[in-house]
Scaffold this active site. Structure first.
Site, PDB file in Angstrom:
ATOM      1  N   TYR A   1      12.379  19.533  10.902  1.00 32.93           N
ATOM      2  CA  TYR A   1      13.222  18.429  10.447  1.00 32.93           C
ATOM      3  C   TYR A   1      13.169  18.295   8.935  1.00 32.93           C
ATOM      4  CZ  TYR A   1      14.694  13.698   9.335  1.00 32.93           C
ATOM      5  OH  TYR A   1      15.320  12.621   8.758  1.00 32.93           O
TER       6      TYR A   1
ATOM      7  N   GLY B   1      14.431  24.354  16.084  1.00 35.44           N
ATOM      8  CA  GLY B   1      13.243  23.517  16.170  1.00 35.44           C
ATOM      9  C   GLY B   1      13.230  22.453  15.098  1.00 35.44           C
TER      10      GLY B   1
ATOM     11  N   GLY C   1      10.910  19.771  14.737  1.00 38.56           N
ATOM     12  CA  GLY C   1       9.672  19.017  14.795  1.00 38.56           C
ATOM     13  C   GLY C   1       9.250  18.533  13.430  1.00 38.56           C
ATOM     14  N   HIS C   2       7.942  18.353  13.234  1.00 34.65           N
ATOM     15  CA  HIS C   2       7.420  17.817  11.976  1.00 34.65           C
ATOM     16  C   HIS C   2       7.876  18.633  10.770  1.00 34.65           C
ATOM     17  CE1 HIS C   2       4.973  14.989  14.117  1.00 34.65           C
ATOM     18  NE2 HIS C   2       4.272  15.923  14.729  1.00 34.65           N
ATOM     19  N   VAL C   3       7.927  19.965  10.920  1.00 33.56           N
ATOM     20  CA  VAL C   3       8.288  20.838   9.811  1.00 33.56           C
ATOM     21  C   VAL C   3       9.779  21.146   9.805  1.00 33.56           C
ATOM     22  CG1 VAL C   3       7.934  23.110   8.760  1.00 33.56           C
ATOM     23  CG2 VAL C   3       5.980  21.845   9.701  1.00 33.56           C
TER      24      VAL C   3
ATOM     25  N   LYS D   1      -7.595  29.133  15.498  1.00 36.77           N
ATOM     26  CA  LYS D   1      -6.545  28.280  16.061  1.00 36.77           C
ATOM     27  C   LYS D   1      -7.033  27.693  17.377  1.00 36.77           C
ATOM     28  CE  LYS D   1      -2.202  27.293  14.812  1.00 36.77           C
ATOM     29  NZ  LYS D   1      -1.754  27.044  13.436  1.00 36.77           N
TER      30      LYS D   1
END
Length: 350
Positions: free
Chosen positions: A190, A184, A186-188, A80
């Protein structure tokens, strides 16, 4: 304090620090384990309080990627990267190119991809300085749609699949009318909220950005909740999709949900909290199992595959979770302990 003495150090193979004065880049890459293959993991940009918080995050995230790849039966290791800074304020094309040079210095032991605060366009900029990138081009998409390389849709679909299976296992019902708190957007997060809305779930949402909350309220009829109050929401499912360690000694008693299933990495601040959840009668979906859709996507893009094969692999997350839940119930062990044991059998014996 030495990295070797850090409480989250887990025999990581390599931890590298990088600084570029010209662009303001400060970043850390951690490679946890490469027994199964080169380490693959996203690059996260976040406004960490300090470098100690960033180091703690990258050590935990890289370890989680090793377990994620093993549980998804991928020939990949765990790594990571984290960049210190607010992506809405501090990110620049020059910084992304500098990050690419950092990745290149790892010599292929680490392959980077998108994560919180980093988009496909950012990875493409990194790709100007390194060949060790992924998630920028794609041949397949799990739903047969146009693929752009972003693994977030697959991550969200995998989490949705796992959440649905978890609700059916614990609550003996489908998603219609089930109350889900999504932390949350965000990209995921939502995309997960969209899947849940389309299947009749009642959403309670929060995010650190008010415009993200407003969007979910408008599009999904969600109930807006302040970030500090999301743990107190009267819901059936808590879906953490933001930063890690949201389940800790301060929040665990406030969570009334009977299912915890979300996209965030390292949801448990401490592994011992898995047993606390079990004693409370809360079904916990181990994070690195349920959120593996993205890395599965990237894996299939790197090989000769098909959209159908990739979708089937992602849908297999549900079967893996059901195996964990069954063993947990039979052995009277928390789900995270059961999952860790299975993963370690795979990557420590190779």
């Amino acid at each position: 304090m030495s990295v070797f003495d850090h409480k989250e150090f887990d025999n990581h193979e390599q931890v590298a620090f990088f600084s570029d004065k010209q662009t303001g880049l400060q970043a850390i890459i951690a490679v946890h384990n490469t027994n199964l293959g080169p380490s693959l993991g996203g690059c996260r940009m976040w406004p960490y309080a300090d470098s100690a918080e960033a180091l703690n995050d990258v050590l935990r995230l890289s370890r989680g990627m090793t377990y994620k790849a093993a549980m998804a039966q991928l020939k990949l290791g765990g790594g990571k990267a984290v960049i210190l800074g607010d992506p809405r304020k501090h990110k620049s094309p020059e910084m992304m190119r500098a990050m690419g040079r950092f990745v290149e210095q790892m010599g292929g032991r680490y392959i980077t991809a998108e994560d919180s605060g980093i988009a496909v366009s950012d990875i493409k900029l990194m790709g100007e300085s390194t060949q060790h990138i992924s998630g920028v081009s794609a041949k397949y998409r799990y739903d047969g749609g146009e693929a752009d390389g972003n693994p977030a849709p697959s991550t969200a679909f995998g989490v949705f699949t796992g959440l649905k299976a978890s609700v059916e296992y614990a609550l003996k019902t489908d998603l219609k009318g089930v109350r889900v708190a999504v932390q949350g957007l965000g990209h995921v997060g939502y995309r997960l909220a969209k899947h849940l809305h389309e299947h009749g779930a009642k959403l309670f949402v929060t995010d650190i950005y008010e415009d993200s909350i407003a969007r979910a309220v408008e599009e999904f009829g969600a109930v807006a909740v302040a970030p500090r109050d999301i743990f107190d929401a009267e819901v059936d499912v808590y879906a953490p999709c933001a930063m890690g360690a949201s389940i800790n000694h301060n929040t665990i008693e406030r969570i009334s949900a009977k299912v915890i299933a979300g996209a965030a990495n390292n949801q448990l601040a401490e592994e011992s909290l898995g047993e606390v959840l079990r004693q409370k009668g809360v079904l916990y979906a181990p994070d690195y199992v349920i959120n593996a859709g993205g890395v599965i996507d990237i894996y299939h893009q790197r090989m000769l595959s098909t959209a159908e094969a990739m979708r089937a692999h992602i849908e297999g997350i549900a079967d893996t979770l059901l195996e964990i839940y069954t063993r947990s119930e039979q052995n009277q062990q928390p789900t995270n302990v059961v999952s860790n044991s299975i993963a370690e059998e795979r990557f420590l014996t190779e």
